[in-house]
Design a protein around this motif. Structure first.
Motif, mmCIF file in Angstrom:
data_model
loop_
_atom_site.group_PDB
_atom_site.id
_atom_site.type_symbol
_atom_site.label_atom_id
_atom_site.label_comp_id
_atom_site.label_asym_id
_atom_site.label_seq_id
_atom_site.Cartn_x
_atom_site.Cartn_y
_atom_site.Cartn_z
ATOM 1 N N GLU A 11 2.610 -5.289 11.465
ATOM 2 C CA GLU A 11 1.660 -6.513 10.933
ATOM 3 C C GLU A 11 2.022 -7.343 9.506
ATOM 4 O OE1 GLU A 11 -1.659 -6.730 12.594
ATOM 5 O OE2 GLU A 11 -0.608 -5.346 14.265
ATOM 6 N N GLY A 12 3.385 -6.923 9.288
ATOM 7 C CA GLY A 12 3.863 -7.583 7.875
ATOM 8 C C GLY A 12 3.233 -6.861 6.761
ATOM 9 N N ILE A 13 2.735 -5.646 7.092
ATOM 10 C CA ILE A 13 2.471 -4.913 5.795
ATOM 11 C C ILE A 13 3.122 -3.831 5.136
ATOM 12 C CG2 ILE A 13 0.292 -3.413 4.768
ATOM 13 C CD1 ILE A 13 -1.432 -4.908 6.772
ATOM 14 N N GLY A 14 3.666 -3.752 3.927
ATOM 15 C CA GLY A 14 4.637 -2.916 3.748
ATOM 16 C C GLY A 14 3.783 -1.776 3.042
ATOM 17 N N CYS A 15 3.786 -0.562 3.769
ATOM 18 C CA CYS A 15 3.074 0.786 3.655
ATOM 19 C C CYS A 15 4.046 1.695 3.192
ATOM 20 C CB CYS A 15 2.003 1.036 4.533
ATOM 21 S SG CYS A 15 1.075 2.413 4.150
ATOM 22 N N ILE B 171 -5.568 5.299 11.283
ATOM 23 C CA ILE B 171 -5.160 5.255 9.514
ATOM 24 C C ILE B 171 -4.867 3.636 9.304
ATOM 25 C CG2 ILE B 171 -3.308 5.982 8.059
ATOM 26 C CD1 ILE B 171 -3.245 8.687 9.931
ATOM 27 N N ALA B 172 -4.122 3.233 10.244
ATOM 28 C CA ALA B 172 -3.602 1.821 9.991
ATOM 29 C C ALA B 172 -4.740 1.002 9.806
ATOM 30 C CB ALA B 172 -2.489 1.482 11.061
ATOM 31 N N LYS B 173 -5.848 1.115 10.663
ATOM 32 C CA LYS B 173 -6.936 0.321 10.641
ATOM 33 C C LYS B 173 -7.643 0.410 9.262
ATOM 34 C CE LYS B 173 -10.280 0.418 14.235
ATOM 35 N NZ LYS B 173 -10.678 0.754 15.411
ATOM 36 N N ARG B 174 -7.645 1.506 8.668
ATOM 37 C CA ARG B 174 -8.287 1.909 7.531
ATOM 38 C C ARG B 174 -7.680 1.288 6.258
ATOM 39 N NH1 ARG B 174 -11.582 6.494 6.891
ATOM 40 N NH2 ARG B 174 -12.217 5.559 5.031
ATOM 41 N N VAL B 175 -6.190 1.223 6.464
ATOM 42 C CA VAL B 175 -5.606 0.675 5.429
ATOM 43 C C VAL B 175 -5.805 -0.988 5.371
ATOM 44 C CG1 VAL B 175 -3.161 0.202 4.587
ATOM 45 C CG2 VAL B 175 -3.741 2.491 5.571
ATOM 46 N N ILE B 176 -5.778 -1.279 6.633
ATOM 47 C CA ILE B 176 -5.795 -3.053 6.582
ATOM 48 C C ILE B 176 -6.951 -3.474 6.279
ATOM 49 C CG2 ILE B 176 -5.939 -4.817 8.742
ATOM 50 C CD1 ILE B 176 -3.764 -3.434 10.192
ATOM 51 N N SER B 177 -8.463 -2.667 6.560
ATOM 52 C CA SER B 177 -9.393 -3.237 6.251
ATOM 53 C C SER B 177 -9.749 -3.132 4.831
ATOM 54 C CB SER B 177 -10.556 -2.494 7.128
ATOM 55 O OG SER B 177 -10.745 -1.116 6.766
ATOM 56 N N ALA C 90 0.922 -1.154 0.044
ATOM 57 C CA ALA C 90 -0.121 0.029 0.231
ATOM 58 C C ALA C 90 0.770 1.320 0.083
ATOM 59 C CB ALA C 90 -0.997 -0.035 1.301
ATOM 60 N N ASN C 91 0.385 2.203 -0.425
ATOM 61 C CA ASN C 91 1.089 3.615 -0.395
ATOM 62 C C ASN C 91 0.291 4.560 0.085
ATOM 63 O OD1 ASN C 91 3.827 3.312 -1.236
ATOM 64 N ND2 ASN C 91 2.794 2.418 -3.145
ATOM 65 N N ILE C 92 0.434 5.382 1.115
ATOM 66 C CA ILE C 92 -0.075 6.586 1.664
ATOM 67 C C ILE C 92 0.426 7.922 1.118
ATOM 68 C CG2 ILE C 92 -0.935 8.086 3.703
ATOM 69 C CD1 ILE C 92 -0.767 5.464 5.388
ATOM 70 N N ILE C 93 -0.599 8.765 0.418
ATOM 71 C CA ILE C 93 -0.119 9.897 0.029
ATOM 72 C C ILE C 93 -0.579 10.977 1.034
ATOM 73 C CG2 ILE C 93 -0.005 11.718 -1.789
ATOM 74 C CD1 ILE C 93 -0.759 9.817 -3.818
ATOM 75 N N SER C 94 0.353 11.771 1.844
ATOM 76 C CA SER C 94 -0.197 12.386 2.974
ATOM 77 C C SER C 94 0.014 13.980 2.427
ATOM 78 C CB SER C 94 0.766 12.203 3.945
ATOM 79 O OG SER C 94 0.650 13.144 5.027
ATOM 80 N N THR C 95 -0.812 14.973 2.874
ATOM 81 C CA THR C 95 -0.530 16.473 2.805
ATOM 82 C C THR C 95 -0.573 17.022 3.889
ATOM 83 O OG1 THR C 95 -0.514 18.135 1.344
ATOM 84 C CG2 THR C 95 -2.673 17.407 2.268
ATOM 85 N N GLY C 96 0.141 18.182 4.101
ATOM 86 C CA GLY C 96 0.403 18.803 5.530
ATOM 87 C C GLY C 96 0.599 18.119 6.736
ATOM 88 N N ASN C 97 -0.093 18.525 7.911
ATOM 89 C CA ASN C 97 0.437 18.227 9.146
ATOM 90 C C ASN C 97 0.207 16.608 9.241
ATOM 91 O OD1 ASN C 97 -2.325 18.716 8.914
ATOM 92 N ND2 ASN C 97 -2.327 20.104 10.954
ATOM 93 N N MET C 98 -0.333 15.925 8.462
ATOM 94 C CA MET C 98 -0.822 14.562 8.611
ATOM 95 C C MET C 98 0.484 13.727 8.413
ATOM 96 S SD MET C 98 -3.557 14.297 10.099
ATOM 97 C CE MET C 98 -3.260 12.656 10.078
ATOM 98 N N LEU C 99 1.648 14.230 7.984
ATOM 99 C CA LEU C 99 3.047 13.519 7.736
ATOM 100 C C LEU C 99 3.432 12.677 8.814
ATOM 101 C CD1 LEU C 99 5.010 12.731 5.308
ATOM 102 C CD2 LEU C 99 6.370 14.742 5.985
ATOM 103 N N GLU C 100 3.466 13.227 10.124
ATOM 104 C CA GLU C 100 4.028 12.526 11.189
ATOM 105 C C GLU C 100 2.930 11.254 11.318
ATOM 106 O OE1 GLU C 100 3.416 14.369 15.062
ATOM 107 O OE2 GLU C 100 4.633 12.918 16.012
ATOM 108 N N ASN C 101 1.846 11.417 11.211
ATOM 109 C CA ASN C 101 0.869 10.106 11.520
ATOM 110 C C ASN C 101 0.995 9.215 10.279
ATOM 111 O OD1 ASN C 101 0.391 11.315 13.890
ATOM 112 N ND2 ASN C 101 -1.904 11.566 13.469
ATOM 113 N N ALA C 102 0.885 9.568 9.144
ATOM 114 C CA ALA C 102 1.294 8.617 8.073
ATOM 115 C C ALA C 102 2.555 7.892 8.104
ATOM 116 C CB ALA C 102 1.687 9.504 6.733
#
Ligand SMILES: Cc1ncc(C[n+]2csc(CCOP(=O)(O)OP(=O)(O)O)c2C)c(N)n1
Lengths: 305, 264
Positions: free
Chosen positions: A208-212, A296-302, A186-198
């Motif tokens: 969890e063994g997921i390469g994001c 965020i991780a939960k959304r990606v996994i589901s 998976a890949n997350i494209i983040s903008t602004g102040n969400m970078l840390e949480n990304a």
């Protein structure tokens, strides 16, 4: 981010005599050094944002490069028509700088939240929209906003609260994303102040063994279409922003993908289309709205499982 | 209870609220403590917060909401528990006055320059419905920089809304400087008069003067009234008075103790 912005602005003003700062009564513990260095080039125009952008436009028509600074809603929404017509229609070098992007001012309530600003600024012809993700990007965006000839909007977060994410200064120019790491799943494209949480979410997924992967996209407009396109063909793609679902980075990516050929699945992670009536800090509201690293991780996994 | 007592209680509650929540704008709230005390405990005619005929009060300088919430608590409209949740995760009262808190706040404010236009609209609706209630709006002096304040002033003067009363909290400070230096408002009373208002200037910490001015509106029939209340930002706590940093800082435990001691 604000500290980094002021440092960059001081450097720019030393080199470029055209630079003037207009502040509608904001900037306590922000602009004192600038005022000392360039007393003739900073004006507190009073709590009058529409007039402030109008004055900035007049200055710009006569050769000045003008940075207008306030809290996000008061530099984008209150003077919106001055921004649209005076700055954008006339295509002037006016650089709007907003502090408190997203839910930074959490407990101050919806008047001080900025969750529709990217949508509004992005819709304006000639406008460039820059949302730095850490202090380093804050400097890069300030320099880029100054370098380009037309209007720009820089969306900052807190004063000095955000951690530095980049280990060194990455390559950046307007219209280009910054790849921190590529992911196989998976890949997350983040903008602004969400970078840390990304990056934190990516770390949780790793366990969890997921390469994001994580890509920072400070330049929401113009968007790095080439990068979005190539990422979208590799693995499920996610956009991440502290902004409404409507009209922000997620919309920009969705608009592009829906008209481009093949791509893998895409999901927007953003705030719902509602005012946050709940009272609480940025962190509290992020937890509530699924923008914490865990959320965020939960959304990606589901999505990918 | 005497107005003095009420004003002191409002101030004490403000100090407790901002200390507990580590929020800003304490100076702005202390500046209007006497004004809100005189409003809620003398001038406003109301039986309940829902009564159709109640006088309306709009805090246009919404960042000073700690004073409004404190006065509403003092008047029994907000519980101590709700007040304790001010600006706190999971609480009901955010850092700007909000309609949705359901405690007798009449409009959501916090972006400056919105309160007077809304108040003018409420006053107009009272006229349309032939209701006798009055609408009061409290503005900051810095807030008077906003063009929308003067658009509303022109409208209300032209419409002869004598059921509308504006109060300007003239504390001489705004967010990034002295009002006189940023945008000098003087001659302020004359400006309002030129827009068709009847103006009175008073000491905004003199409860008798406040009481008498607020209870003699409209000053002139057929004109909206404005009370220019000369005040001190941070009033009542010596080390906060007239100091811009108390627009931002919140008292630490020692400062809280000293402030409450001064407000005995
Ligand atoms: C439209 C708008 N612009 C800017 C702000 C940020 N701001 C909050 S309080 C304040 C200063 C207000 O000064 P004044 O009206 O004199 O009230 P005081 O705090 O001095 O009582 C500013 C600029 C805002 N809330 N709304």
């Amino acid at each position: 981010m604000r500290r980094a912005f002021v440092d960059a602005l001081l450097d720019i003003a030393k080199e470029d005599e055209r630079v003037v700062v207009i502040t509608p009564d904001m900037g306590f513990s922000v602009f004192e050094r600038f005022r000392e260095a360039f007393p003739e080039r900073i004006y507190n125009t009073g709590i009058a944002e529409q007039n402030s952008v109008g004055i900035a436009s007049g200055l710009a028509l006569n050769g000045k490069v003008v940075f207008v600074y306030s809290i996000v809603p008061f530099v984008t929404m209150r003077p919106f028509e001055q921004v649209r017509i005076d700055a954008c229609y006339q295509n002037l070098p006016i650089k709007l700088v907003g502090s408190g992007g997203g839910l930074t001012y959490g407990p101050l309530g919806p008047t001080h939240h900025s969750i529709e600003d990217i949508a509004l600024m992005r819709a304006l012809p000639n406008m460039s929209v820059l949302c730095p993700g850490d202090p380093i990007e804050s400097v890069l965006c300030t320099k880029e906003a100054h370098r380009i000839p037309g209007p720009a909007y820089i969306r900052l977060g807190k004063g000095s609260g955000e951690p530095t994410i980049h280990e060194s200064t990455p390559d950046f120019s307007i219209g280009r994303g910054i790849v921190l790491k590529e992911g196989k799943d998976a890949n997350i494209i983040s903008t602004g102040n969400m970078l840390e949480n990304a990056t934190l979410a990516s770390g949780l997924l790793e366990k969890e063994g997921i390469g994001c992967g994580v890509v920072s996209m400070p330049s929401v407009k113009p968007l790095d279409l080439e990068l979005v396109s190539s990422l979208s063909r590799k693995a499920p793609l996610f956009s991440l922003e502290e902004h409404s679902m409507i009209g922000g980075l997620g919309s920009a990516v969705a608009e592009f993908l829906s008209e481009s050929g093949e791509h893998s699945s895409f999901l927007r992670i953003a705030l719902p289309d509602r005012f946050c009536h709940e009272v609480g800090s940025q962190q509290y509201l992020r937890n509530l709205y699924g923008l914490s690293p865990e959320g965020i991780a939960k959304r990606v996994i589901s999505r990918i499982k | 209870m005497e107005l003095e007592e009420r004003a002191k209680n409002v101030r004490r509650r403000i100090i407790e609220m901002v200390s507990k929540s580590k929020s800003s704008h304490v100076g702005a709230a202390l500046s209007i403590a006497d004004i809100v005390a005189a409003l809620y405990f003398s001038a406003l005619r109301r039986t309940t917060v829902q009564a159709q005929e109640r006088d309306r009060f709009i805090l246009s300088k919404g960042h000073a909401c700690a004073a409004l919430y404190a006065a509403l608590a003092e008047a029994g409209c907000i519980s101590q528990e709700e007040l304790d949740g001010f600006y706190i995760d999971g609480g009901k009262l955010p850092g700007h006055a909000t309609l949705s808190c359901g405690a007798g706040v009449e409009a959501s404010t916090g972006s400056l320059g919105h309160g007077l236009p809304i108040a003018a609209g409420i006053a107009l609706s009272a006229r349309i419905d032939k209701k006798g209630f009055r609408t009061f709006a409290l503005l900051g002096d810095g807030e008077c920089d906003e063009g929308s304040v003067w658009e509303a002033a022109m409208f209300a003067g032209n419409a002869k809304l004598d059921n509308l009363i504006a109060i300007v909290d003239y504390n001489k400070l705004q967010a990034f400087g002295y009002t006189k230096e940023v945008l000098d408002l003087e001659p302020l009373a004359k400006k309002w008069e030129a827009f068709g208002w009847a103006a009175r200037e008073i000491d905004g910490h003199d409860l008798k003067a406040l009481d008498s001015a607020l209870n003699s509106v409209p000053f002139e029939k057929g004109k909206p009234s404005v009370i220019i209340a000369h005040t001190t930002k941070g009033k009542g706590v010596s080390f906060m008075e007239g100091r811009i940093e108390w627009h931002y800082k919140s008292p630490d435990p020692e400062q809280r103790r000293r402030a409450l001691e001064e407000l005995q």
